[in-house]
Design a protein around this motif. Structure first.
Motif, PDB file in Angstrom:
ATOM      1  N   HIS A 188      -7.345  -2.106  -2.034  1.00  0.00           N
ATOM      2  CA  HIS A 188      -5.912  -2.324  -1.799  1.00  0.00           C
ATOM      3  C   HIS A 188      -5.542  -2.094  -0.325  1.00  0.00           C
ATOM      4  N   HIS A 233       0.826  -1.204   0.000  1.00  0.00           N
ATOM      5  CA  HIS A 233       0.000   0.000   0.000  1.00  0.00           C
ATOM      6  C   HIS A 233       0.868   1.265   0.000  1.00  0.00           C
ATOM      7  N   TRP A 280     -13.009   6.740   0.278  1.00  0.00           N
ATOM      8  CA  TRP A 280     -12.521   7.064   1.613  1.00  0.00           C
ATOM      9  C   TRP A 280     -13.696   7.392   2.518  1.00  0.00           C
TER      10      TRP A 280
HETATM   11 FE   LIG Z   1      -4.931   3.478  -0.528  1.00  0.00          FE
END
Ligand SMILES: [Fe+2]
Length: 204
Positions: free
Chosen positions: A172, A34, A134
């Motif tokens: 991810h 990441h 997010w």
């Molecule tokens: Fe990310």
């Protein structure tokens, strides 16, 4: 002053913890990919895209805010925002995140009715975010805290809001450890990694 072309405009910031510090909630392997692949690639790509443009001499946060208003600079926005979001995300986590206390606990209490209520609402929003994006705890202009979600690279700083904490819900961020079980990842993240000292500091 002309920039030294040998130097990239933007650099990958250091992680604020060791790659294995967040285990078992997030494995060192996930952090390694990441941070070392995804985050690093956003920074590298951004450097390629801003070369020779006015963006190359701006602070990253200004690149995000300015490119957000220019449709032709969408690729710059995507990479700049992802570079900024990831640095903010790393700081949103701590191995000893624990439970909120002090000012941030009071703010959660007055805005959501309690820490438990906040966690339920945040988890619901993070899980419901369709596709990549997010989940955020932000402070609105009225001083009240609220939960926001953004898609792909989008970020509250492009909309004049003050983020306090964020959880990355791109696959991810959790797929190697949780596969498709985003709800389990989000719950563990909230209970064990959320960095309340960082969130409180961002209250201002
Ligand atoms: Fe990310």
């Amino acid at each position: 002053m002309p920039l030294d072309k040998a130097k990239p405009s933007f650099v990958l910031p250091k992680l604020p913890f060791a790659e294995n510090a967040l285990e078992p909630v997030i494995s060192a392997r996930t952090i390694s990919f990441h941070y070392g692949k995804h985050h690093a690639t956003y920074v590298d790509k951004l450097n390629e895209l801003v070369a020779g443009t006015p963006y190359e001499s701006m602070p990253l946060v200004e690149v995000v805010k300015k490119s957000a208003r220019q449709e032709k600079d969408k690729a710059i926005f995507n990479n700049a925002a992802q570079a900024w979001n990831h640095d903010f995300y790393w700081h949103s986590m701590a191995a000893n995140g624990g439970e909120p206390s002090g000012r941030i606990k009071d703010a959660l209490q007055s805005s959501f009715g309690g820490v438990k209520e906040f966690k339920e609402a945040f988890a619901k929003a993070a899980v419901a975010q369709f596709g990549s994006g997010w989940a955020w705890l932000v402070k609105g202009a009225d001083g009240k805290l609220k939960i926001a979600t953004t898609s792909n690279a989008d970020t509250p700083i492009a909309h004049g809001e003050t983020p306090l904490l964020t959880a990355d819900v791109w696959e991810h961020a959790y797929y190697l450890d949780y596969q498709n079980r985003r709800p389990d990842h989000v719950k563990a993240w909230l209970d064990r990694l959320a960095n309340w000292a960082f969130a409180e500091n961002n209250l201002g």
